[in-house]
Design an enzyme around this catalytic site. Structure first.
Site, short mmCIF file in Angstrom:
data_model
loop_
_atom_site.label_atom_id
_atom_site.label_comp_id
_atom_site.label_asym_id
_atom_site.label_seq_id
_atom_site.Cartn_x
_atom_site.Cartn_y
_atom_site.Cartn_z
N VAL A 361 0.82 -1.34 0.20
CA VAL A 361 0.07 -0.02 0.01
C VAL A 361 0.90 1.45 -0.08
O VAL A 361 1.85 1.41 0.79
CB VAL A 361 -1.10 0.02 1.35
CG1 VAL A 361 -1.87 1.32 1.12
CG2 VAL A 361 -1.76 -1.23 1.42
N ASP A 472 -13.07 -10.60 8.96
CA ASP A 472 -11.78 -10.26 9.30
C ASP A 472 -11.43 -9.08 10.31
O ASP A 472 -10.64 -8.24 9.83
CB ASP A 472 -10.75 -10.44 8.01
CG ASP A 472 -9.26 -10.57 8.53
OD1 ASP A 472 -9.08 -11.04 9.65
OD2 ASP A 472 -8.48 -10.30 7.69
#
Length: 674
Positions: A361, A472
């Protein structure tokens, strides 16, 4: 009992008369009543403190909720008008609705009130998923118009049809406004239409069509009128009944009829005059009908062209990316690779924010100055492609201030890039478990983070157009903006549920050790209560500043935070386990409440865990009575640094289920089609 009857006979009617002037209409069901200070009234007060906040903070200005246990459960639904730009005005309207409903419908367990800016219904019956729109109110407004009835009614019909189509097909808020030029005695006609934002476009259009069929009976030649319903409503006036500029602007339905009947002066013999008048009337009807048909066809053609144009812009038109396959109906703006390379310094190492199993990222800035986070999936990774599909399909349709916002996507030269809004404070994990940075998280910030995560999770479970299980939820997947407002992220493992679906069984368990509930790890069962379990673990981590499961090494076993908290809870020393930074005595009650919520969420039986709407009701009320929690659910332990013994232990409990767990905080996406 005598005082209660005197109150109902003498005082309540007087108070109801005082407030009724603020209520447009009310629907009271006196067949079942509650008593003052009863459990039902207490549950109603809980909802009155949460729904105004939830609705005003939602981009759809809509909220539902339930509080309490049967037979005192209260179900409530509220919606503000789509042009309400002031959140406090929406919240005030709903807050007043709760107060006024109890006055105009005293002690009734089922009441509905309508206002100019909002409406509310609460009931002991679960009506939240009902398609019934019969509890509607018909309100004619104003005097008759001076224009010919047929011409005016036809013009209103065309405008309402256009506004209804826009609300149903082109607005995520299910809200539309419009104006139509009308030069026969009346300069303009204005209209609005609105549906509950949680219903499908086709259902919205069908609902509006049904209530429009009664228009000729009740509103013919009227200067205005409105029909109020819980699923849909509309209104038309000779002045704007909404704020701001109208979305649609229609031309007059016919240009060859400009003179009303009263000004026609036929000449000739009486029979000839009658014949001529009759002929003109027939021609007038034909012209009006043709004008309406032409206007409708024109509008339909315009809508079809817009639909075709948008369809061409959707991602399924990009089939040349290997195993991309088909993507469900989503529409996103696309950014080109050159722009993203310039924004991230050609994906410079200095701009890297982090890296996981899917890729890296990077931080970047677009030409207009907007800061972005660019997720660059590893090339040739089928795992990354599956995650990309899931995130695009789900996150693109989610809009909530506690859910990370998807900005764009780029699919060029075999690059797979997802662009999100940039979160300056990174993830909750980076701050909460850092000894230096965690000092900035005082109790005020921690409670705001808990509250924000709860609201975001309620949105994806109950209030959005989609029903989504995240699967998650953990500290590293909660991002923080510059004001430490939390936003749920990373929907790569998320699953979409149907409206009436409550549970799914999978043979492939994925997720992060320490956050997965036992029914998922052992049997492969997951539901909204799986996310509730993960939320409970998060709450306990935020309160204590400790991880639920420690890292593996050759000497250390997994230390379960829930075991330690349960030990202190049973001894009444829960504050001893709280983060020492939370030293304010004024926060002790809230800390105990949050720990209580956390323990309720991590109970072994999913049925015993609360819903997220119930959690939000508790968080936003003072002194709510909570049931005692049971011992936290079982979590596997291991003493080996090798993850294989854990996998074997999980499979032996689950009858052979294949479990894939993350031991380093990174998610692992299942490698099967979604």
């Amino acid at each position: 009992m005598i005082l209660h009857k005197l109150w109902c006979i003498l005082v309540v009617p007087f108070v109801a008369q005082l407030v009724s002037s603020d209520v447009l209409r009310q629907e009271c069901d006196s067949s079942r009543n509650y008593s003052p200070n009863s459990a039902f009234q207490s549950n109603l007060e809980q909802l009155s403190s949460t729904l105004p906040i939830n609705a005003s903070s939602s981009h759809t200005l809509f909220s539902t909720g339930a509080a309490g246990a049967i037979p005192n459960t209260v179900y409530a639904l509220t919606l503000c008008r789509g042009d309400t730009t002031n959140a406090s005005a929406c919240a005030d309207c709903i807050g007043n609705a709760f107060l006024d409903a109890q006055q105009v419908c005293p002690f009734n367990m089922d009441a509905t009130v309508y206002y100019e800016l909002c409406y509310l219904r609460f009931s002991y019956q679960n009506f939240l998923a009902s398609a019934d729109n019969t509890k509607r109110q018909i309100i004619p407004n104003g005097e008759n118009v001076t224009s010919p009835a047929a011409t005016f009614d036809a013009a209103v019909g065309v405008l309402l049809a256009a506004v209804a189509d826009y609300a149903a097909l082109n607005s995520s808020m299910r809200f539309g406004t419009g104006v139509e030029d009308f030069d026969v005695g009346t300069p303009k006609i204005y209209a609005l239409a609105q549906c509950r934002p949680d219903i499908e476009p086709a259902d919205c259009r069908d609902c509006l069509e049904k209530i429009m069929t009664v228009m000729p009976k009740h509103f013919s030649r009227r200067q205005g009128g409105q029909i109020l319903g819980l699923r849909c409503n509309y209104r038309f006036e000779l002045y704007p009944p909404f704020s701001g500029n109208p979305v649609l602007h229609l031309q007059a339905p016919t240009s060859n009829v400009t003179v009303p009947f009263a000004e026609w002066r036929p000449s000739g013999s009486p029979r000839r005059r009658r014949r001529k008048k009759k002929t003109k009337y027939i021609l007038f009807i034909i012209a009006t009908t043709l004008a309406v048909v032409c206007a409708t066809l024109t509008f339909t053609l315009i809508c079809f062209c817009i639909w075709i144009k948008r369809r061409k812009q959707r991602l399924p038109m990009l089939p040349n990316y290997g195993n991309w396959g088909s993507v469900p109906n989503i529409s996103l703006s696309l950014l080109d690779l050159q722009t993203l390379e310039a924004a991230t310094g050609n994906f410079a190492e200095g701009n890297k924010l982090g890296e996981g199993g899917f890729g890296a990222v990077y931080k970047g800035a677009l030409p207009d100055g907007q800061e972005i986070a660019v997720k660059r999936l590893s090339q040739g990774s089928s795992q990354g492609m599956e995650e990309l599909k899931a995130e695009l399909v789900l996150v693109a349709k989610l809009q909530h201030r506690n859910v990370v916002r998807l900005v764009s996507v780029c699919l060029e030269e075999h690059e797979k890039l997802i662009i999100y809004e940039y979160m300056p404070n990174r993830s909750l994990e980076k701050i909460l478990f850092d000894p230096r940075k965690s000092k900035d998280l005082d109790w005020g910030y921690r409670f705001k983070i808990i509250n924000g995560i709860a609201r975001g999770l309620q949105y994806v479970h109950e209030d959005s157009q989609l029903k989504i299980i995240h699967r998650d939820l953990k500290a590293s997947n909660v991002l923080l903006d510059s004001d430490l407002n939390p936003k749920i992220s990373d929907f790569g493992l998320a699953r979409l549920f149907e409206g009436d679906q409550s549970k799914v069984v999978t043979n492939r368990v994925v997720g992060t050790l320490g956050y997965m509930p036992p029914e998922y790890v052992v049997h492969g069962h997951y539901s909204t209560k799986s996310d509730v379990y993960s939320f409970g673990i998060l709450v306990l981590e935020i309160i204590t500043g400790r991880r639920n499961c420690a890292s593996y090494n050759s000497t250390q076993t997994i230390d379960l935070l829930t075991d330690l908290i349960w030990e202190h809870w049973t001894k009444g020393t829960i504050l001893a386990i709280a983060d020492p930074l939370l030293t304010s005595s004024s926060a002790e009650d809230k800390i105990r409440t949050c720990v209580h919520i956390g323990l309720l969420c991590v109970q072994e039986s999913p049925a015993d865990r609360p819903t997220m709407s119930a959690v939000n009701a508790i968080l936003n009320s003072d002194g709510a009575a909570l049931q005692a929690p049971s011992r936290p659910a079982f979590c596997p332990r291991a003493s080996s640094p090798d993850p294989e013994p854990i996998q074997e232990a999980l499979q032996s409990h689950g009858g052979g289920n294949s479990a894939v767990v993350s031991l380093n905080g990174l998610s692992i996406t299942e490698l099967v089609p979604r």
